[in-house]
Motif scaffolding. Structure first.
Motif, mmCIF file in Angstrom:
data_model
loop_
_atom_site.group_PDB
_atom_site.id
_atom_site.type_symbol
_atom_site.label_atom_id
_atom_site.label_comp_id
_atom_site.label_asym_id
_atom_site.label_seq_id
_atom_site.Cartn_x
_atom_site.Cartn_y
_atom_site.Cartn_z
ATOM 1 N N CYS A 1 -2.502 2.046 2.080
ATOM 2 C CA CYS A 1 -3.482 1.167 1.441
ATOM 3 C C CYS A 1 -3.267 1.108 -0.066
ATOM 4 O O CYS A 1 -3.655 0.141 -0.719
ATOM 5 C CB CYS A 1 -4.904 1.657 1.731
ATOM 6 N N LEU B 1 -1.008 -1.581 -0.533
ATOM 7 C CA LEU B 1 -1.458 -2.706 0.280
ATOM 8 C C LEU B 1 -0.510 -3.085 1.418
ATOM 9 O O LEU B 1 -0.497 -4.224 1.864
ATOM 10 C CB LEU B 1 -1.734 -3.934 -0.594
ATOM 11 N N VAL C 1 -3.945 -3.686 4.520
ATOM 12 C CA VAL C 1 -4.985 -4.321 3.732
ATOM 13 C C VAL C 1 -6.320 -3.650 4.075
ATOM 14 O O VAL C 1 -6.717 -3.617 5.235
ATOM 15 C CB VAL C 1 -5.052 -5.832 4.030
ATOM 16 N N ASN D 1 -6.371 -5.473 -4.550
ATOM 17 C CA ASN D 1 -6.763 -6.270 -3.387
ATOM 18 C C ASN D 1 -7.779 -7.340 -3.753
ATOM 19 O O ASN D 1 -8.708 -7.607 -3.012
ATOM 20 C CB ASN D 1 -7.266 -5.366 -2.254
#
Lengths: 240, 242
Positions: free
Chosen positions: A46, A49, A52, A66
């Motif tokens: 994460c 990314l 997501v 994000n």
């Protein structure tokens, strides 16, 4: 340098990360440990990314990653990633593996990129492999090349996703040695691993994760000798 | 009746070289075959290239994740394209385009045939490409993206080359099928190999020898094509030597 706020990730109904808040400073070496299925790899993925997040925010060098308008490709240049399965490009020579991104992104000419790649290869003692293809290399060599490939982008942080888990035991050492060298050179690192010796030696902080949460965060000497969380105590009693 | 059939069979190869001479040398039949070969060659190569490009594009559309409105429209276009093209005979598509859609434009028949065969081939190639792309390990895409490469660059530089290597035998089969399919181009006035042989037959009233030679020419073309594919396979497999 990296900050996550309320980071959650679900795959369908399965909640893998449940609201993680954490801040990583420049120069830190964060080692993430925990039982399998604890969400530690997902947490790492994460950060750049590759996964997501379902909810929450990921910030990198003051920019939200994000967000709707964030330029994820540009941000990822500064976050190197090393995978369990190496993921070298099998149809390219080692040299081309190392020069692809810098040349394709217009950061260097072919000659500049090759000079830089050869310099890095020399530093890890693999310069004679420049013209080889990945499947002519041993696992340890592949992973060291994969680390070098990430370094060609001059990243500000390096993410390691179980970098030694797919290696034969006798090759683990050479990869860990390279990672230790990186750490000594001051690289900011986030490492998901089962190598407790590496955590003890290199980590500035150890994160213990289970069931999608960070249950304990401590310097290695404290974490390994006096773990506070009962789940961490249980985990350590099994792996040490 | 029986003796007539026997006679016909006996005469199949009767005076074979004499008939060969009359069909291809005396009447300059070889020149017509060469002219036909040229058309068949151009149509096959042009359609091959067009089919590859179209097929790869459609396959990339189909494997690209996303839920946006543009993506949904592209998905529908790709699905309709594949369904319609694969669901109708190529000869019907050819006649529809030449006598129908492009009739008023006066477009050259070879060009129309190249377009039709290319668009036709693309629908089959798209499915081949799609399976090839999906067979490439997801880690390859992740490695590319983690270096900061865009989705398109990752696809073009990392995934597609590996996919092409995997599907080369299937693409070779498609190319062979394509070469042979072009033999119906004569129906829309293209003077291709098959049409050339028919022209010779109509002059000599001897169907056997010209059509036998025609078959041999297609066979040689197909063997050359599959030889080239094998050569390419070997070149692309250089990185596999351990």
């Amino acid at each position: 340098m990296i900050e996550v706020k309320g980071l959650s990730k679900s795959f369908g109904k399965l909640e893998v990360l449940r609201g993680i808040d954490y801040r990583i400073e420049k120069g830190e070496k964060i080692v993430v440990v925990g039982p399998s299925g604890s969400g530690k790899s997902t947490f790492l993925r994460c950060l750049n990314l590759l996964e997501v997040p379902t909810a929450g925010e990921v910030w990198f060098e003051g920019v939200r990653m994000n967000g709707k308008k964030s330029d994820i490709n540009r941000l990822r240049r500064k976050m190197g990633m090393v995978f369990q399965q190496f993921n070298l490009f099998p149809h390219m020579t080692v040299l081309r593996n190392l020069t692809l991104a810098p040349t394709q992104l217009g950061l260097a000419t072919k000659a500049e990129a090759e000079a830089r790649a050869l310099e890095l290869l020399c530093r890890v003692g693999l310069e004679e492999k420049a013209r080889s293809y990945p499947n002519q290399l041993s696992g340890g060599q592949k992973q060291r090349i994969a680390i070098v490939r990430a370094l060609t982008m001059n990243p500000d942080v390096m993410l390691f996703d179980e970098p030694t888990s797919a290696l034969d035991p006798e090759m683990v050492g050479e990869v860990l040695d390279l990672m230790k060298q990186l750490a000594r050179d001051g690289m900011t690192m986030v490492v998901v691993t089962h190598e407790m010796g590496f955590a003890r030696e290199v980590a500035t902080k150890v994160l213990f994760m289970d069931q999608g949460k960070i249950l304990e965060e401590a310097p290695p000497e404290q974490f390994f000798s006096r773990p506070q969380n009962p789940r961490a105590q249980e985990f350590l009693s099994k792996v040490l | 009746m029986n003796s007539f059939v026997l006679l016909a069979q006996e005469s199949l190869f009767h005076d074979f070289f004499g008939r060969l001479y009359r069909a291809f040398i005396a009447n300059n039949g070889w020149k017509e075959m060469l002219r036909g070969l040229e058309a068949t060659f151009y149509i096959s190569i042009g359609a091959l290239i067009l089919g590859m490009v179209l097929g790869a594009l459609v396959a990339v559309v189909k494997v690209t994740p996303g839920k946006g409105i543009l993506k949904r429209i592209l998905n529908i276009v790709a699905d309709v394209y594949i369904t319609v093209i694969r669901g109708t005979p190529v000869m019907v598509q050819l006649m529809l385009m030449y006598f129908g859609v492009f009739a008023a434009t006066g477009m050259d028949a070879i060009l129309v045939a190249t377009l039709v065969f290319g668009v036709n081939s693309g629908a089959y190639v798209a499915e081949v490409f799609r399976s090839g792309i999906q067979a490439v390990d997801r880690g390859q895409t992740e490695a590319g993206r983690s270096l900061g490469l865009s989705y398109g660059k990752t696809m073009w530089k990392i995934v597609l080359p590996q996919a092409v290597k995997n599907i080369l035998p299937a693409l070779g089969n498609e190319f062979i099928a394509l070469i042979k399919e072009t033999s119906v181009a004569g129906f829309v006035t293209v003077f291709d190999l098959t049409r050339a042989a028919r022209a010779i037959v109509s002059q000599t009233y001897d169907p056997f020898v010209p059509y036998l030679v025609l078959a041999a020419v297609y066979l040689v073309l197909v063997m050359i094509a599959s030889g080239l594919v094998k050569l390419l396979e070997r070149r692309l497999n250089r990185s596999d030597r351990g």
